[in-house]
Structures are given as structure tokens and as C-alpha cells.
Design a protein around this motif. Structure first.
Motif, PDB file in Angstrom:
ATOM      1  N   GLN A 127       0.828  -1.202   0.000  1.00  0.00           N
ATOM      2  CA  GLN A 127       0.000   0.000   0.000  1.00  0.00           C
ATOM      3  C   GLN A 127       0.864   1.254   0.000  1.00  0.00           C
ATOM      4  OE1 GLN A 127      -3.543  -0.200   0.022  1.00  0.00           O
ATOM      5  NE2 GLN A 127      -3.371   1.959  -0.544  1.00  0.00           N
ATOM      6  N   ALA A 128       1.975   1.232   0.743  1.00  0.00           N
ATOM      7  CA  ALA A 128       2.867   2.389   0.766  1.00  0.00           C
ATOM      8  C   ALA A 128       3.516   2.616  -0.592  1.00  0.00           C
ATOM      9  CB  ALA A 128       3.943   2.202   1.842  1.00  0.00           C
ATOM     10  N   ILE A 129       3.900   1.530  -1.273  1.00  0.00           N
ATOM     11  CA  ILE A 129       4.460   1.668  -2.624  1.00  0.00           C
ATOM     12  C   ILE A 129       3.435   2.285  -3.556  1.00  0.00           C
ATOM     13  CG2 ILE A 129       5.392   0.409  -4.610  1.00  0.00           C
ATOM     14  CD1 ILE A 129       6.297  -1.751  -2.609  1.00  0.00           C
ATOM     15  N   TRP A 130       2.196   1.806  -3.463  1.00  0.00           N
ATOM     16  CA  TRP A 130       1.134   2.339  -4.314  1.00  0.00           C
ATOM     17  C   TRP A 130       0.946   3.836  -4.068  1.00  0.00           C
ATOM     18  CZ3 TRP A 130      -4.782   1.948  -3.798  1.00  0.00           C
ATOM     19  CH2 TRP A 130      -5.396   2.149  -5.043  1.00  0.00           C
ATOM     20  N   ASP A 131       0.970   4.249  -2.798  1.00  0.00           N
ATOM     21  CA  ASP A 131       0.828   5.674  -2.482  1.00  0.00           C
ATOM     22  C   ASP A 131       1.961   6.485  -3.100  1.00  0.00           C
ATOM     23  OD1 ASP A 131      -1.444   5.124  -1.035  1.00  0.00           O
ATOM     24  OD2 ASP A 131      -0.426   5.105   0.912  1.00  0.00           O
ATOM     25  N   VAL A 132       3.173   5.951  -3.020  1.00  0.00           N
ATOM     26  CA  VAL A 132       4.323   6.652  -3.608  1.00  0.00           C
ATOM     27  C   VAL A 132       4.153   6.774  -5.121  1.00  0.00           C
ATOM     28  CG1 VAL A 132       6.789   6.501  -4.060  1.00  0.00           C
ATOM     29  CG2 VAL A 132       5.920   6.027  -1.769  1.00  0.00           C
ATOM     30  N   LEU A 133       3.743   5.688  -5.772  1.00  0.00           N
ATOM     31  CA  LEU A 133       3.604   5.719  -7.231  1.00  0.00           C
ATOM     32  C   LEU A 133       2.518   6.692  -7.668  1.00  0.00           C
ATOM     33  CD1 LEU A 133       3.932   1.918  -8.128  1.00  0.00           C
ATOM     34  CD2 LEU A 133       5.703   3.688  -8.160  1.00  0.00           C
ATOM     35  N   ARG A 134       1.430   6.768  -6.936  1.00  0.00           N
ATOM     36  CA  ARG A 134       0.372   7.724  -7.287  1.00  0.00           C
ATOM     37  C   ARG A 134       0.857   9.149  -7.115  1.00  0.00           C
ATOM     38  NH1 ARG A 134      -4.896   5.673  -7.706  1.00  0.00           N
ATOM     39  NH2 ARG A 134      -5.823   7.587  -6.870  1.00  0.00           N
ATOM     40  N   ALA A 135       1.690   9.395  -6.098  1.00  0.00           N
ATOM     41  CA  ALA A 135       2.254  10.732  -5.918  1.00  0.00           C
ATOM     42  C   ALA A 135       3.189  11.086  -7.072  1.00  0.00           C
ATOM     43  CB  ALA A 135       2.997  10.809  -4.582  1.00  0.00           C
ATOM     44  N   VAL A 136       3.950  10.097  -7.561  1.00  0.00           N
ATOM     45  CA  VAL A 136       4.822  10.336  -8.708  1.00  0.00           C
ATOM     46  C   VAL A 136       3.979  10.629  -9.961  1.00  0.00           C
ATOM     47  CG1 VAL A 136       6.572   9.323 -10.224  1.00  0.00           C
ATOM     48  CG2 VAL A 136       6.680   8.936  -7.752  1.00  0.00           C
ATOM     49  N   GLU A 137       2.891   9.897 -10.149  1.00  0.00           N
ATOM     50  CA  GLU A 137       2.000  10.187 -11.275  1.00  0.00           C
ATOM     51  C   GLU A 137       1.506  11.635 -11.213  1.00  0.00           C
ATOM     52  OE1 GLU A 137      -0.118   5.839 -12.152  1.00  0.00           O
ATOM     53  OE2 GLU A 137      -1.090   7.297 -10.833  1.00  0.00           O
ATOM     54  N   ASP A 138       1.096  12.069 -10.041  1.00  0.00           N
ATOM     55  CA  ASP A 138       0.616  13.445  -9.889  1.00  0.00           C
ATOM     56  C   ASP A 138       1.726  14.444 -10.203  1.00  0.00           C
ATOM     57  OD1 ASP A 138      -1.827  12.433  -9.127  1.00  0.00           O
ATOM     58  OD2 ASP A 138      -1.449  12.639  -6.965  1.00  0.00           O
ATOM     59  N   ARG A 139       2.924  14.123  -9.816  1.00  0.00           N
ATOM     60  CA  ARG A 139       4.058  15.017 -10.069  1.00  0.00           C
ATOM     61  C   ARG A 139       4.258  15.245 -11.561  1.00  0.00           C
ATOM     62  NH1 ARG A 139       9.156  16.001  -7.341  1.00  0.00           N
ATOM     63  NH2 ARG A 139      10.807  16.483  -8.846  1.00  0.00           N
ATOM     64  N   PHE A 140       3.969  14.216 -12.364  1.00  0.00           N
ATOM     65  CA  PHE A 140       4.139  14.321 -13.809  1.00  0.00           C
ATOM     66  C   PHE A 140       2.828  14.626 -14.534  1.00  0.00           C
ATOM     67  CE2 PHE A 140       8.031  12.210 -12.594  1.00  0.00           C
ATOM     68  CZ  PHE A 140       8.974  12.726 -13.475  1.00  0.00           C
ATOM     69  N   GLY A 141       1.851  15.168 -13.816  1.00  0.00           N
ATOM     70  CA  GLY A 141       0.656  15.699 -14.463  1.00  0.00           C
ATOM     71  C   GLY A 141      -0.427  14.698 -14.775  1.00  0.00           C
ATOM     72  N   ARG A 142      -0.477  13.565 -14.079  1.00  0.00           N
ATOM     73  CA  ARG A 142      -1.495  12.553 -14.353  1.00  0.00           C
ATOM     74  C   ARG A 142      -2.880  13.052 -13.930  1.00  0.00           C
ATOM     75  NH1 ARG A 142      -2.377   6.871 -14.339  1.00  0.00           N
ATOM     76  NH2 ARG A 142      -4.604   6.630 -14.760  1.00  0.00           N
ATOM     77  N   THR A 143      -3.866  12.857 -14.792  1.00  0.00           N
ATOM     78  CA  THR A 143      -5.261  13.097 -14.464  1.00  0.00           C
ATOM     79  C   THR A 143      -6.027  11.788 -14.622  1.00  0.00           C
ATOM     80  OG1 THR A 143      -5.782  13.759 -16.733  1.00  0.00           O
ATOM     81  CG2 THR A 143      -5.160  15.512 -15.189  1.00  0.00           C
ATOM     82  N   ARG A 144      -7.127  11.662 -13.887  1.00  0.00           N
ATOM     83  CA  ARG A 144      -7.899  10.410 -13.897  1.00  0.00           C
ATOM     84  C   ARG A 144      -9.358  10.714 -14.212  1.00  0.00           C
ATOM     85  NH1 ARG A 144      -4.061  10.372 -10.013  1.00  0.00           N
ATOM     86  NH2 ARG A 144      -2.638   8.578  -9.976  1.00  0.00           N
ATOM     87  N   GLU A 145      -9.607  11.061 -15.470  1.00  0.00           N
ATOM     88  CA  GLU A 145     -10.950  11.446 -15.874  1.00  0.00           C
ATOM     89  C   GLU A 145     -11.640  10.375 -16.698  1.00  0.00           C
ATOM     90  OE1 GLU A 145     -10.387  15.067 -17.950  1.00  0.00           O
ATOM     91  OE2 GLU A 145      -9.842  16.231 -16.161  1.00  0.00           O
ATOM     92  N   THR A 146     -10.898   9.675 -17.565  1.00  0.00           N
ATOM     93  CA  THR A 146     -11.492   8.696 -18.473  1.00  0.00           C
ATOM     94  C   THR A 146     -10.742   7.380 -18.367  1.00  0.00           C
ATOM     95  OG1 THR A 146     -12.061  10.470 -20.022  1.00  0.00           O
ATOM     96  CG2 THR A 146     -12.142   8.211 -20.868  1.00  0.00           C
ATOM     97  N   ARG A 147     -11.489   6.281 -18.142  1.00  0.00           N
ATOM     98  CA  ARG A 147     -10.835   4.973 -18.091  1.00  0.00           C
ATOM     99  C   ARG A 147     -10.162   4.684 -19.424  1.00  0.00           C
ATOM    100  NH1 ARG A 147     -10.690   0.024 -15.549  1.00  0.00           N
ATOM    101  NH2 ARG A 147     -12.124   0.629 -13.906  1.00  0.00           N
ATOM    102  N   TRP A 148      -8.900   4.267 -19.359  1.00  0.00           N
ATOM    103  CA  TRP A 148      -8.106   3.917 -20.528  1.00  0.00           C
ATOM    104  C   TRP A 148      -7.943   5.096 -21.490  1.00  0.00           C
ATOM    105  CZ3 TRP A 148     -11.604  -0.928 -20.990  1.00  0.00           C
ATOM    106  CH2 TRP A 148     -11.222  -1.856 -20.024  1.00  0.00           C
ATOM    107  N   GLY A 149      -8.066   6.303 -20.964  1.00  0.00           N
ATOM    108  CA  GLY A 149      -7.860   7.486 -21.796  1.00  0.00           C
ATOM    109  C   GLY A 149      -6.398   7.893 -21.826  1.00  0.00           C
ATOM    110  N   PRO A 150      -6.047   8.920 -22.609  1.00  0.00           N
ATOM    111  CA  PRO A 150      -4.659   9.386 -22.679  1.00  0.00           C
ATOM    112  C   PRO A 150      -4.155   9.784 -21.295  1.00  0.00           C
ATOM    113  CG  PRO A 150      -6.003  10.403 -24.390  1.00  0.00           C
ATOM    114  CD  PRO A 150      -6.948   9.710 -23.464  1.00  0.00           C
ATOM    115  N   ARG A 151      -2.868   9.550 -21.051  1.00  0.00           N
ATOM    116  CA  ARG A 151      -2.318   9.883 -19.741  1.00  0.00           C
ATOM    117  C   ARG A 151      -0.852  10.254 -19.875  1.00  0.00           C
ATOM    118  NH1 ARG A 151      -4.018   4.121 -17.765  1.00  0.00           N
ATOM    119  NH2 ARG A 151      -5.604   4.691 -19.272  1.00  0.00           N
TER     120      ARG A 151
END
Length: 402
Positions: free
Chosen positions: A82-106
Motif C-alpha cells: 500500500q505504501a508503494i502504491w501511495d508513492v507511485l500515485r504521488a509520482v503520477e501526480d508530479r508528472f501531471g497525471r489526471t484520472r478522468e477517463t478509463r483507458w484514456g490518454p495519460r
């Protein structure tokens, strides 16, 4: 971003975790290389190995997306999953990840593919990744680094899963009993319609085997292609279809011949659980005494019996290997912890309830040397896309980037 140093780690020994990286915007390659550099700088993450980059086509999601750039990194860490997952999601946010559309551009997608700590299904985290066994491009990248890595849900190594995806025909098994509330979706000329399942439907398996509805459920998964539903002869009782009671030999032979015919015609076949072959092997598996199966002794990969010369001419020995490429499980399977060799004992020992019977039967059927994919969403409207994209992903190898 949250520092890994703040995450609990004392209960987890140092181990390897495989992380999949993906991006499909214009500077995707630069983003992946910057992400790998950033991960290597984290105090509790040691970057041990990196696969080659692969360019892959988008599978599922909106049309018109750019190709993906993908890679796999092996990280050594003491962080909890769970801690690894939290870190990876924070890294995604750092690089501008948005979660609006399933399987959409990212801009960046980071997934825990495998963790030597073992399976996890809690709080939205699924390890192994629910669709890893179907994503051939990630499997190819993993095989570069550690082909002997173990996929807990399938009971197979990564190298073995790859061999099955390369050799098996486009035939998949969908197990309707693992999808909550099959009555919650109906098909119409306009497509799929959600009729709102009750809370009970979403948390427990059907209490009775309504075979007509299960057949309809399979057809809903195959409506609008590209799959063809094979007649599964659901007039068989649930114990027979799950392989715990013998069935009429003639009926099963006809089923296998119909499957072979569909495959020879080049059709992509989806089916519910096929009839058992236990009659041919001269033994019946008991729900109360069944031991954990040998993953190399495959019921699902069984071929029709050699009865006479004419039957031999019709057999898969002429070029069709009747091993399914995938077994597709619904979200109920995760709640039942289907991968555990211990869970059927407690459930089935207290009574001969349908639930305990079904749980143990599923364990027997899925751990037979066939890759397993989990559809983790409880939204019935998303199930067909999950099934179809899983099959499509089994053939996407990707193009190596120099």
C-alpha cells in the motif's frame, strides 16, 4: 509529494517489486526516463533493473489516442504494497497525471505488476495487476528481467504465461458465477442497459444456478463482438459444469468438437465453464476431499478422448491446441481470495453449502495452468470492455525502441 520515509515498512523484508510504466502523450519517452530517474532517487526504493522501452498501440478507451511508451522497472524495497502504491500515485501526480477517463490518454501511468510479498486485494489495490496475465507487452518486458517471476493468481511463471499466450488459440473462459448480480444488466438493440443491482447482488454470489440467466450473461459479454459465444450446454448442473461430477461422454465430445470447429473457422471464442473431462479420466473430484491440484495437470487444457480412428482425425492433434488462452474472473473472486489454497477448507468444512462448494470448485478450475485475469470493477457496464480488451492485449507485443 509524500516521502517514502513516512510510510510503514517494518513488517516487510527487502524484496523485489515489478512496476509497469506507461505514457502516451507527445513527450512520452522523456517522461518515462525522467520517472525512472526520480524513482531511483527515492530513499526506500532501489532501482535494480529496467527493461527496454516498447511502443504499443492503445487498447480500449477513446479512439484517436497516440501510441503508448511502456517499460518495466524492478524495485527493491521494504515498503508495504500500500505504501508503494501511495508513492507511485504521488509520482503520477508530479508528472501531471489526471484520472478522468478509463483507458484514456495519460501523461504517466504507474502500476504494481508483481510483488514478492504475495497477492493483495484490499482498498482498491490489486497485486498482481488484475490484467497482467493478458498484457503481453508487459509480460515480454518482465521476461527480459525475471522470466521466473511467479504470477500468484495463475500459479505460473511469467515465462510460462508468455508461452501459453503465444501458442493457445483465441479462446477464453468466463466464469459467470464470479460476477456479482448478473441480473443487473440486460441487453437490447441499443446495447447494454443497467437495471441497478441490489447491494446483496454486489457482495454475494447467486444463491441458485439460474442457467438461462448465466447463458444470457455470457452473451452480453460477447455482444457487439469481436467474441463469439460458444454454446456451453448450460443444461448441465453447476457441479457438473465445475468439474466435480461426471457428465455424459457423448455430450462432452460434441462440445469439444464444436469448440474446435469454431477455432478452425478463425473465430474468437468466449465460453462459460466447459463440461468436465473427469469421466474420461475415470475419477470424480469431491468437494470435501479435493487436494490442491497440480498446476501442470490441466483440466482446462484437456483434449477429447481417443475413441476411434474417426475421432482421432477430428482431434486437436491435427493442429488445434484446445488450451484456453485466459480464464476471466469477476470481482467476487477477489473477495473469496480464490488464489489461496487454504480458503476452501474452512468454508466447505462447516457445511455443504452452495457457496463453499462453488469456492472450492473455482479454485480447482482456475489453478490448472491457465493465465487468470481479474475484472475488478463491480460496474456491469464495464465488464464487456474488460473481457474484450483482455483478449486483444494478449497479442500486443509492442515495438522495441532503440
Amino acid at each position: 509529494m509524500t516521502s517514502p520515509a513516512e510510510k510503514p515498512s517494518s513488517t516487510f523484508p527487502s524484496r523485489l517489486v515489478a512496476v509497469g510504466l506507461g505514457s502516451n502523450i507527445e513527450n512520452a519517452e522523456e517522461i518515462l526516463r525522467a520517472t525512472l530517474k526520480h524513482l531511483a532517487e527515492q530513499h526506500f526504493l532501489e532501482l535494480e533493473a529496467i527493461s527496454r522501452l516498447r511502443r504499443t498501440r492503445p487498447i480500449g478507451g477513446p479512439a484517436g489516442q497516440l501510441p503508448y511508451m511502456n517499460a518495466v522497472a524492478l524495485l527493491r524495497t521494504t515498503l508495504s504494497p500500500q505504501a508503494i502504491w501511495d508513492v507511485l500515485r504521488a509520482v503520477e501526480d508530479r508528472f501531471g497525471r489526471t484520472r478522468e477517463t478509463r483507458w484514456g490518454p495519460r501523461s504517466l501511468d504507474l502500476d504494481i505488476l508483481l510483488d514478492e510479498a504475495g497477492p493483495v486485494c484490499e482498498d482498491g489495490l490489486y497485486v498482481p495487476h488484475p490484467r497482467l496475465a493478458a498484457r503481453r507487452f508487459f509480460l515480454e518486458a518482465l521476461a527480459e528481467l525475471r522470466p521466473q517471476c511467479w504470477h500468484f493468481w495463475s500459479g505460473l511463471s511469467i515465462g510460462r504465461i508468455l508461452n501459453i499466450l503465444r501458442e493457445a488459440p483465441r479462446w477464453i473462459i468466463v466464469i459467470p458465477e464470479t460476477f456479482p448480480g448478473p441480473r443487473a444488466v440486460t441487453s437490447s438493440a441499443a446495447g447494454l442497459t443497467d437495471t441497478a443491482a441490489s447491494p446483496t447482488d454486489l457482495t454475494s454470489p447467486p444463491k441458485s444456478a439460474n442457467l438461462e440467466e448465466e447463458n444470457s450473461f455470457l452473451l452480453r459479454l460477447t455482444v457487439n463482438g469481436p467474441l463469439t459465444a460458444l454454446p456451453s450446454d448450460l443444461s448441465l448442473g453447476l457441479p457438473q459444469r465445475l468439474g466435480l461430477e461426471p457428465v455424459d461422454e457423448e455430450r462432452v465430445i460434441l462440445w469439444w468438437k464444436e469448440l474446435e470447429h469454431q477455432l478452425r473457422e478463425g473465430q474468437n471464442v468466449a465460453t462459460a465453464l466447459p463440461p468436465t473431462i473427469s469421466t474420461w479420466r475415470g475419477h470424480v473430484r469431491s468437494a470435501s476431499s479435493q487436494a490442491a491440484p497440480n498446476v501442470f495437470d490441466s483440466l482446462l487444457a484437456a483434449t477429447p478422448p481417443k475413441r476411434d480412428s474417426r475421432a482421432n482425425r477430428d482431434s486437436p492433434e491435427r493442429g488445434i491446441v484446445l488450451r484456453p488462452r485466459l480464464v476471466i474472473l469477476g470481482p467476487l473472486a477477489a473477495r473469496w481470495e480464490f488464489w489461496s489454497s487454504d480458503f476452501p477448507t474452512e468454508t466447505a468444512a462447516s457445511s455443504h453449502s452452495e457457496d463453499g462448494f462453488l469456492h472450492q470448485a473455482l479454485l480447482i478450475r482456475v489453478r490448472q495452468g491457465t493465465p487468470v485475469v481479474l475484472v475488478e470493477t463491480s460496474d456491469p457496464k464495464e465488464w464487456p470492455d474488460h473481457v474484450r480488451t483482455a483478449l486483444e492485449a494478449t497479442e500486443e507485443v509492442g515495438t522495441l525502441v532503440s
